[in-house]
Design a protein around this motif. Structure first.
Motif, PDB file in Angstrom:
ATOM      1  N   TYR A   1     -30.457 -54.191  19.092  1.00 34.10           N
ATOM      2  CA  TYR A   1     -30.772 -55.326  19.975  1.00 34.10           C
ATOM      3  C   TYR A   1     -32.112 -55.937  19.582  1.00 34.10           C
ATOM      4  O   TYR A   1     -32.273 -57.158  19.564  1.00 34.10           O
ATOM      5  N   GLU A   2     -33.066 -55.066  19.269  1.00 32.19           N
ATOM      6  CA  GLU A   2     -34.408 -55.514  18.879  1.00 32.19           C
ATOM      7  C   GLU A   2     -34.324 -56.386  17.622  1.00 32.19           C
ATOM      8  O   GLU A   2     -34.921 -57.465  17.562  1.00 32.19           O
ATOM      9  N   ALA A   3     -33.537 -55.937  16.651  1.00 29.44           N
ATOM     10  CA  ALA A   3     -33.420 -56.664  15.379  1.00 29.44           C
ATOM     11  C   ALA A   3     -32.748 -58.026  15.594  1.00 29.44           C
ATOM     12  O   ALA A   3     -33.199 -59.043  15.048  1.00 29.44           O
ATOM     13  N   GLU A   4     -31.692 -58.052  16.388  1.00 29.40           N
ATOM     14  CA  GLU A   4     -30.990 -59.319  16.630  1.00 29.40           C
ATOM     15  C   GLU A   4     -31.841 -60.257  17.470  1.00 29.40           C
ATOM     16  O   GLU A   4     -31.846 -61.471  17.273  1.00 29.40           O
ATOM     17  N   PHE A   5     -32.567 -59.659  18.407  1.00 33.75           N
ATOM     18  CA  PHE A   5     -33.455 -60.448  19.259  1.00 33.75           C
ATOM     19  C   PHE A   5     -34.525 -61.121  18.397  1.00 33.75           C
ATOM     20  O   PHE A   5     -34.843 -62.304  18.587  1.00 33.75           O
ATOM     21  N   ALA A   6     -35.056 -60.384  17.424  1.00 35.27           N
ATOM     22  CA  ALA A   6     -36.092 -60.927  16.540  1.00 35.27           C
ATOM     23  C   ALA A   6     -35.567 -62.171  15.818  1.00 35.27           C
ATOM     24  O   ALA A   6     -36.303 -63.143  15.614  1.00 35.27           O
ATOM     25  N   LYS A   7     -34.285 -62.161  15.461  1.00 36.41           N
ATOM     26  CA  LYS A   7     -33.699 -63.337  14.796  1.00 36.41           C
ATOM     27  C   LYS A   7     -33.703 -64.537  15.744  1.00 36.41           C
ATOM     28  O   LYS A   7     -33.978 -65.668  15.326  1.00 36.41           O
ATOM     29  N   LEU A   8     -33.391 -64.269  17.002  1.00 33.79           N
ATOM     30  CA  LEU A   8     -33.362 -65.370  17.971  1.00 33.79           C
ATOM     31  C   LEU A   8     -34.769 -65.891  18.262  1.00 33.79           C
ATOM     32  O   LEU A   8     -34.954 -67.085  18.507  1.00 33.79           O
ATOM     33  N   VAL A   9     -35.744 -64.986  18.222  1.00 37.06           N
ATOM     34  CA  VAL A   9     -37.145 -65.411  18.392  1.00 37.06           C
ATOM     35  C   VAL A   9     -37.503 -66.329  17.225  1.00 37.06           C
ATOM     36  O   VAL A   9     -38.038 -67.434  17.405  1.00 37.06           O
ATOM     37  N   ALA A  10     -37.131 -65.872  16.011  1.00 37.00           N
ATOM     38  CA  ALA A  10     -37.472 -66.637  14.802  1.00 37.00           C
ATOM     39  C   ALA A  10     -36.816 -68.018  14.817  1.00 37.00           C
ATOM     40  O   ALA A  10     -37.415 -69.011  14.390  1.00 37.00           O
ATOM     41  N   SER A  11     -35.576 -68.086  15.328  1.00 35.02           N
ATOM     42  CA  SER A  11     -34.881 -69.381  15.306  1.00 35.02           C
ATOM     43  C   SER A  11     -35.182 -70.205  16.558  1.00 35.02           C
ATOM     44  O   SER A  11     -34.615 -71.275  16.746  1.00 35.02           O
TER      45      SER A  11
END
Ligand code: GLU
Length: 439
Positions: free
Chosen positions: A81-91
């Motif tokens: 979840y942390e890794a996928e969340f980081a992608k959403l933060v980045a985008s």
């Protein structure tokens, strides 16, 4: 593409008929297509999740025969979840907010007072890096919202409800993560559905508005949304989701003598246009399962109907399935003789007691007493063969119909009604039958 479904209970309680129905429908949908049915334990809420509930959910699914082809636990997937969340933060698809519950409540009231829909105003999107830094310095931690794309109309063809349209401009950006870092249901569910290769999400219609935001989350994570279907909720006979129904657990149904096949046969069809039959073969239910047969009206669950289906199921259960539940010594011939007369397997013990005795001597008229006493001599010649015995007695006495059969049944079983005497008499045996006729 093979069909993959999942059942995703939160282990904050035990299963009740409503969520068992959802589990079953997901299982049936997967089996119909030769696909996979997965179990996902939604235990991100560590405060309210209990290990004992996980165990009882699994035990209930096993009891129902809903075996799962794979299992995940959300509490073991926080890294993902942390890794996928980081992608959403980045985008830029999630953003930091600081409003308190009271502030949000006030904003809502103001909008409603002006006759406007109470949608979050995205005020936090206007915060600068300096604002965030100031909040952090003041010890304020943000919660996170998912940024809906207000230009992209949300649409899907629901397997049960048909075409669905949602205007994201009329929706609040949903909160996906709390200020303490914990997850709300929406985003981890999407991340898991992608990671687990779920092709079909079938759940209650209370999730329709979640689906609207989740459709955009799938897309934001670079995935095509799965097929969705939302079924009407289960209601009690009085027409609403009663407290009783919500708490009607499997322990209670087991105590009442309900067999898993009966619950499966009923819940598979409840809310559909297909007739409810005491079907023992879950594979046959899967073959006939079709989302297109579901109606939009709430499905009514009636315990009396469940008991009727149960009786039909019990009448069909083969000896091998029930042997361990029967009294010692009760064999296949006895089960076959007795099962048409019981609605619950436990009642077989009463009839087995009638077979093994002792049975109470009935109150017979003088005539009938003389008749059954004389019948013991005929029995000595015919043996425990009901057809031969009654034919010989009919010829000798001229009795027929009820006058012939009832006194014999009463003397042999102590009761006026019961299983077929042709099947029962050989089980009682010649010697014991003779004793009862002369008693
Ligand atoms: N844990 C969620 C619930 O029980 C799962 C919903 C879903 O199927 O996505 O409501």
């Amino acid at each position: 593409m093979t069909v993959t479904t999942r059942f995703a209970p939160s282990p904050t309680g035990t299963l009740h008929v409503g969520n068992v129905r959802t589990a079953l429908h997901n299982w049936l949908l997967a089996k119909k297509h030769g696909g996979r049915f997965l179990l996902r334990i939604d235990d991100t809420d560590t405060e309210r999740s209990r290990e004992e509930h996980v165990a009882s959910i699994k035990a209930d699914l096993e009891w129902l025969g809903l075996h799962w082809d794979g299992e995940e636990r959300q509490s073991a997937r926080f890294d993902l979840y942390e890794a996928e969340f980081a992608k959403l933060v980045a985008s830029g698809r999630v953003y930091r907010c600081y409003e308190t519950a009271q502030e949000l409540d006030l904003k809502r009231k103001v909008l409603l007072g002006r006759g406007l829909p109470p949608i979050y105003d995205r005020a936090a999107l206007g915060l600068t890096q300096a604002d965030h830094a100031a909040k952090a310095a003041a010890g304020e931690t943000p919660h996170w919202r998912f940024l809906l794309d207000r230009e992209a109309v949300i649409e899907w063809t629901d397997g049960i409800r048909g075409p669905q349209h949602f205007d994201p401009a009329k929706m609040s950006d949903p909160v996906v993560r709390r200020a303490d870092g914990s997850w709300l249901y929406l985003l981890p569910s999407v991340i898991d559905d992608i990671a687990m290769g779920v092709t079909d999400v079938l759940r209650g219609e209370d999730h329709v508005s979640n689906t609207a935001s989740q459709v955009q989350m799938f897309e934001a994570l670079g995935s095509k949304p799965p097929r969705f279907a939302h079924e009407a909720l289960l209601v009690g006979t009085e027409g609403k989701l009663s407290k009783r129904l919500g708490s009607l657990g499997m322990d209670h149904l087991r105590d009442e003598g309900i067999e898993p096949e009966a619950l499966v046969a009923l819940l598979a069809r409840l809310g559909t246009s297909d007739p409810v039959n005491p079907e023992l073969d879950a594979a046959a239910l899967a073959t006939a399962f079709d989302l297109a047969h579901f109606g939009r009206a709430p499905a009514r669950f009636d315990e009396a109907e469940l008991h009727r289906v149960n009786a039909g199921v019990v009448h069909r259960l083969p000896f091998a399935r029930v042997a361990h539940l029967l009294p010692d010594g009760m064999g296949e011939a006895a089960w076959d003789a007795i099962r048409p007369n019981v609605e619950h397997i436990a009642e077989a013990a009463d009839w087995w007691q009638v077979v093994t005795g002792p049975v109470p001597a009935p109150a017979l008229s003088d005539d009938d007493r003389a008749f059954v006493t004389a019948a013991s001599a005929t029995l000595a010649q015919t043996g425990a063969d009901w057809a031969a015995l009654t034919a010989a007695l009919k010829a000798a006495t001229g009795r027929k119909g009820k006058a012939l059969f009832l006194p014999l049944r009463q003397a042999l079983t102590g009761r006026d009604h019961g299983p077929d005497m042709a099947a029962l008499l050989p089980l009682i045996g010649t010697d014991e039958a003779a004793r009862r006729l002369t008693a």
